[in-house]
Write a protein that holds these residues in place. Structure first.
Motif, PDB file in Angstrom:
ATOM      1  N   VAL A  60      42.482  23.308   2.806  1.00  0.00           N
ATOM      2  CA  VAL A  60      43.848  23.042   2.376  1.00  0.00           C
ATOM      3  C   VAL A  60      44.532  22.183   3.429  1.00  0.00           C
ATOM      4  O   VAL A  60      44.324  22.365   4.629  1.00  0.00           O
ATOM      5  N   VAL A  61      45.308  21.213   2.962  1.00  0.00           N
ATOM      6  CA  VAL A  61      46.077  20.339   3.840  1.00  0.00           C
ATOM      7  C   VAL A  61      47.548  20.486   3.505  1.00  0.00           C
ATOM      8  O   VAL A  61      47.944  20.343   2.339  1.00  0.00           O
ATOM      9  N   GLY A  62      48.362  20.792   4.525  1.00  0.00           N
ATOM     10  CA  GLY A  62      49.804  20.879   4.328  1.00  0.00           C
ATOM     11  C   GLY A  62      50.464  19.562   4.668  1.00  0.00           C
ATOM     12  O   GLY A  62      49.984  18.808   5.522  1.00  0.00           O
ATOM     13  N   ASN A  82      53.501  13.739   6.180  1.00  0.00           N
ATOM     14  CA  ASN A  82      52.801  13.986   7.439  1.00  0.00           C
ATOM     15  C   ASN A  82      52.029  15.289   7.348  1.00  0.00           C
ATOM     16  O   ASN A  82      52.520  16.289   6.810  1.00  0.00           O
ATOM     17  N   ALA A  83      50.808  15.283   7.904  1.00  0.00           N
ATOM     18  CA  ALA A  83      49.940  16.456   7.808  1.00  0.00           C
ATOM     19  C   ALA A  83      50.449  17.596   8.693  1.00  0.00           C
ATOM     20  O   ALA A  83      50.942  17.372   9.804  1.00  0.00           O
ATOM     21  N   ILE A  84      50.324  18.819   8.181  1.00  0.00           N
ATOM     22  CA  ILE A  84      50.723  20.022   8.906  1.00  0.00           C
ATOM     23  C   ILE A  84      49.602  21.041   8.779  1.00  0.00           C
ATOM     24  O   ILE A  84      49.097  21.289   7.687  1.00  0.00           O
ATOM     25  N   ASP A  85      49.205  21.637   9.897  1.00  0.00           N
ATOM     26  CA  ASP A  85      48.193  22.686   9.855  1.00  0.00           C
ATOM     27  C   ASP A  85      48.769  23.931   9.205  1.00  0.00           C
ATOM     28  O   ASP A  85      49.883  24.368   9.535  1.00  0.00           O
ATOM     29  N   VAL A  86      48.026  24.507   8.291  1.00  0.00           N
ATOM     30  CA  VAL A  86      48.477  25.723   7.604  1.00  0.00           C
ATOM     31  C   VAL A  86      47.326  26.720   7.532  1.00  0.00           C
ATOM     32  O   VAL A  86      46.154  26.349   7.544  1.00  0.00           O
ATOM     33  N   ALA A 134      45.882  28.816  -3.293  1.00  0.00           N
ATOM     34  CA  ALA A 134      46.305  28.910  -1.893  1.00  0.00           C
ATOM     35  C   ALA A 134      47.831  28.894  -1.848  1.00  0.00           C
ATOM     36  O   ALA A 134      48.467  28.091  -2.538  1.00  0.00           O
ATOM     37  N   THR A 135      48.411  29.783  -1.008  1.00  0.00           N
ATOM     38  CA  THR A 135      49.861  29.855  -0.878  1.00  0.00           C
ATOM     39  C   THR A 135      50.234  29.923   0.588  1.00  0.00           C
ATOM     40  O   THR A 135      49.645  30.701   1.356  1.00  0.00           O
ATOM     41  N   SER A 136      51.201  29.089   0.980  1.00  0.00           N
ATOM     42  CA  SER A 136      51.738  29.123   2.337  1.00  0.00           C
ATOM     43  C   SER A 136      53.239  28.949   2.242  1.00  0.00           C
ATOM     44  O   SER A 136      53.731  27.861   1.908  1.00  0.00           O
ATOM     45  N   GLY A 137      53.980  30.024   2.501  1.00  0.00           N
ATOM     46  CA  GLY A 137      55.423  29.958   2.339  1.00  0.00           C
ATOM     47  C   GLY A 137      55.781  29.613   0.915  1.00  0.00           C
ATOM     48  O   GLY A 137      55.252  30.199  -0.029  1.00  0.00           O
ATOM     49  N   PRO A 138      56.650  28.595   0.736  1.00  0.00           N
ATOM     50  CA  PRO A 138      57.049  28.222  -0.626  1.00  0.00           C
ATOM     51  C   PRO A 138      56.046  27.304  -1.324  1.00  0.00           C
ATOM     52  O   PRO A 138      56.185  27.003  -2.500  1.00  0.00           O
TER      53      PRO A 138
END
Length: 335
Positions: A126-128, A134-138, A169-173
């Motif tokens: 998964v890529v945030g 901009n890419a964010i590690d999640v 996949a879920t990360s926060g909202p």
């Protein structure tokens, strides 16, 4: 520097690499900045055949960017495309402006769609991304919809039950999903139905064989059929015909894998009687116990046949129920 209302000041940068409309890209970037609550103080653009791998824009344009950001008191420099970690570090080093990813806005699960056989595993990733791409590690929470398998906290999916479902996949909202199709694995066993059957000689029975994988998923097969103990025969379509009384098995084989069903064959309907002895010469006054056997159309013996005995030719008498004959008069007759 910040505006009087406390909003951060952003300098927008766009690159025309001939792959799209720079005007549309910058308009979209400006709208994203406004939505994020930023004040856009200026925009800079550059036309290039290809994006610079170190700075996105050229080194000379970076120097211009440094001067312009200081003159305008920019808090943020925002590009119209995703930046690699190396590009962010290089630009931040030249501008002395902090360049970092924004708040997580979206996540992308990869692969977007896949097909697996039961028992196989697959690592999902998964890529945030922030609002500017901009890419964010999640480290997302994973789950499976559709009871097609399981997935661990590292995103490793194990396929079990054939069918269609999703890995989510879920990360926060932010949330995203991948469509997963699971098909049956290799045949490890064969189920034959009916499992047991009792059938009369001369009758037929349709058997069906189904392949199963390690997780019980059904697989269509065309097995080789056979019968043990010589109790009957079976055709390539799985139709068994009982010929001799006894106990045996119907076998369905696919390579070295064999499934079976139990078969008990019993005599058919009474077709004829056989008297023992079938021929006899005896003296007047003597007696003879006759016996009778019931036989079906294939000469299989039928147990416990009830008969009524009689004689013809006035040569003697016979007990109606027991078959005990007593000779009386010389001559020839029948029982």
């Amino acid at each position: 520097l910040k505006d009087v209302d406390g909003r951060e000041r952003a300098l927008l940068v766009g690159v025309d690499d001939l792959e799209g409309s720079l005007e549309e890209s910058m308009a979209e970037l400006r709208e994203l900045a406004r939505t994020a609550g930023l004040t856009v103080v200026d925009t800079m653009t550059q036309r290039r055949k290809r994006v610079d791998q170190r700075f996105v824009i050229g080194k000379g344009k970076i120097a211009e960017l440094v001067v312009r950001s200081k003159q305008l008191g920019a808090d943020l420099i925002i590009f119209d495309r995703s930046l690699t970690g190396t590009q962010i570090r290089n630009i931040a080093g030249e501008t002395e402006v902090i360049v970092e990813s924004g708040t997580l806005a979206t996540i992308d699960v990869m692969p977007e769609e896949t097909s697996l056989r039961s028992g196989e595993k697959l690592q999902f990733s998964v890529v945030g991304k922030d609002a500017f791409g901009n890419a964010i590690d999640v480290e997302p929470m994973w789950k499976v919809e559709g009871e097609i398998g399981s997935i661990n906290s590292e995103g490793v999916f194990t396929a079990t039950v054939a069918g269609s479902g999703k890995t989510v996949a879920t990360s926060g909202p932010a949330t995203d999903e991948s469509i997963v199709t699971v098909t049956a694995g290799e045949v490890v066993s064969i189920s034959v139905v009916p499992e047991t059957v009792e059938i009369s000689v001369g009758q037929k029975q349709q058997f069906k064989a189904t392949g199963l994988d390690n997780h019980g998923n059904e697989i269509d097969i065309e097995p080789q059929w056979s019968v043990t103990s010589g109790v009957g025969s079976i055709d390539p379509g799985g139709v068994f015909e009982a010929t001799v009384t006894g106990e045996g098995k119907v076998l369905a084989a696919k390579g070295a894998i064999v499934g079976s069903a139990g078969v008990t064959t019993v005599a058919g309907e009474l077709a004829r009687l056989r008297i023992v002895p079938s021929e006899l010469t005896m003296e007047s006054g003597g007696s003879q116990q006759f016996k009778v056997e019931g036989l079906d159309a294939n000469d299989n013996a039928i147990d416990e046949v009830t008969v009524t005995w009689s004689t013809s030719g006035e040569i003697g008498t016979i007990a109606e129920t027991s078959g005990l004959f007593t000779a009386v008069t010389a001559g020839k007759g029948t029982v």
